[in-house]
Design a protein around this motif. Structure first.
Motif, PDB file in Angstrom:
ATOM      1  N   THR A   9       0.951  -1.203   0.118  1.00 39.48           N
ATOM      2  CA  THR A   9       0.092  -0.023   0.104  1.00 39.48           C
ATOM      3  C   THR A   9       0.821   1.300  -0.154  1.00 39.48           C
ATOM      4  O   THR A   9       1.688   1.217   0.794  1.00 39.48           O
ATOM      5  N   PHE A  10       0.451   2.229  -0.990  1.00 36.56           N
ATOM      6  CA  PHE A  10       1.094   3.566  -1.126  1.00 36.56           C
ATOM      7  C   PHE A  10       0.349   4.458  -0.275  1.00 36.56           C
ATOM      8  O   PHE A  10      -0.824   4.652  -0.903  1.00 36.56           O
ATOM      9  N   LEU A  11       0.833   5.095   0.427  1.00 36.33           N
ATOM     10  CA  LEU A  11      -0.084   5.952   1.578  1.00 36.33           C
ATOM     11  C   LEU A  11       0.333   7.498   0.951  1.00 36.33           C
ATOM     12  O   LEU A  11       1.359   8.088   1.366  1.00 36.33           O
ATOM     13  N   LEU A  56      10.602   6.746  -0.294  1.00 32.74           N
ATOM     14  CA  LEU A  56       9.583   6.481   0.259  1.00 32.74           C
ATOM     15  C   LEU A  56       9.835   6.369   1.843  1.00 32.74           C
ATOM     16  O   LEU A  56      10.979   6.163   2.114  1.00 32.74           O
ATOM     17  N   ILE A  57       8.751   6.584   2.650  1.00 30.56           N
ATOM     18  CA  ILE A  57       9.139   6.553   4.250  1.00 30.56           C
ATOM     19  C   ILE A  57       8.453   5.323   4.876  1.00 30.56           C
ATOM     20  O   ILE A  57       7.407   5.152   4.408  1.00 30.56           O
ATOM     21  N   PHE A  58       9.237   4.548   5.416  1.00 30.17           N
ATOM     22  CA  PHE A  58       9.012   3.129   5.855  1.00 30.17           C
ATOM     23  C   PHE A  58       8.610   3.600   7.303  1.00 30.17           C
ATOM     24  O   PHE A  58       8.821   4.354   8.144  1.00 30.17           O
ATOM     25  N   THR A  59       7.801   2.635   7.986  1.00 34.66           N
ATOM     26  CA  THR A  59       7.522   2.534   9.751  1.00 34.66           C
ATOM     27  C   THR A  59       8.838   1.948   9.831  1.00 34.66           C
ATOM     28  O   THR A  59       9.853   1.471   9.117  1.00 34.66           O
ATOM     29  N   GLN A  60       9.185   2.379  11.198  1.00 35.96           N
ATOM     30  CA  GLN A  60      10.327   1.845  12.062  1.00 35.96           C
ATOM     31  C   GLN A  60      10.525   0.207  11.925  1.00 35.96           C
ATOM     32  O   GLN A  60      11.481   0.178  11.471  1.00 35.96           O
ATOM     33  N   LYS A  61       9.454  -0.390  12.053  1.00 37.33           N
ATOM     34  CA  LYS A  61       9.567  -1.524  12.057  1.00 37.33           C
ATOM     35  C   LYS A  61       9.738  -2.374  10.604  1.00 37.33           C
ATOM     36  O   LYS A  61      10.820  -3.154  10.668  1.00 37.33           O
ATOM     37  N   GLU A 104       3.252  -1.276   3.970  1.00 39.71           N
ATOM     38  CA  GLU A 104       2.651   0.115   3.830  1.00 39.71           C
ATOM     39  C   GLU A 104       3.880   1.208   3.819  1.00 39.71           C
ATOM     40  O   GLU A 104       4.460   1.312   4.735  1.00 39.71           O
ATOM     41  N   VAL A 105       3.881   2.058   2.644  1.00 40.80           N
ATOM     42  CA  VAL A 105       4.843   3.266   2.784  1.00 40.80           C
ATOM     43  C   VAL A 105       4.386   4.395   2.381  1.00 40.80           C
ATOM     44  O   VAL A 105       3.427   4.519   1.651  1.00 40.80           O
TER      45      VAL A 105
END
Ligand code: FES
Length: 117
Positions: A9-11, A56-61, A104-105
């Motif tokens: 998913t691209f947010l 793109l920005i990832f969640t830390q996890k 999700e990014v």
């Protein structure tokens, strides 16, 4: 024809969520291109590490679980991206694996093509 697929998913910054099927082994840039994901200006250099538009920005996890650390070339290019975060990567350098199912990014609000200067 039996390529493994996962969901990505691209947010977008405006809150829109674009969920697509992605082939394992493809890069996140391939995913955007192959699915015609509507991200203006994304991937301008076609993965040759000269533009930073695939930021793109990832969640830390998720970031911590990415198999490959960024190369110096990627880090240099990321430095030029807008809205750089601690969990930023260039989508053209991220190769999808099965364990990334449901990834999700976040897509930054502004896409910066360093070649346009
Ligand atoms: Fe240009 Fe990734 S597509 S750096």
């Amino acid at each position: 024809t039996n390529k493994k697929q996962i969901e990505v998913t691209f947010l977008k910054a405006d809150g829109e969520r674009l969920k697509v099927k992605a082939n394992v082994g493809d890069t996140l840039l391939d995913v955007v291109v192959n699915n015609n994901v509507d991200l203006e200006g994304f991937g301008a250099c076609e993965g040759t590490l000269t533009c930073s538009t695939c930021h793109l920005i990832f969640t830390q996890k998720d970031y911590d679980q990415l198999p490959d650390k960024p190369t110096d070339e990627e880090l240099d290019m990321l430095d030029l991206a807008y809205e750089l975060s601690d969990t930023s990567r260039l989508g053209c350098q991220i190769i999808l694996s099965e364990s990334m199912e449901g990834l999700e990014v976040k897509v930054p609000a502004s896409i910066h093509d360093v070649r346009a200067e």
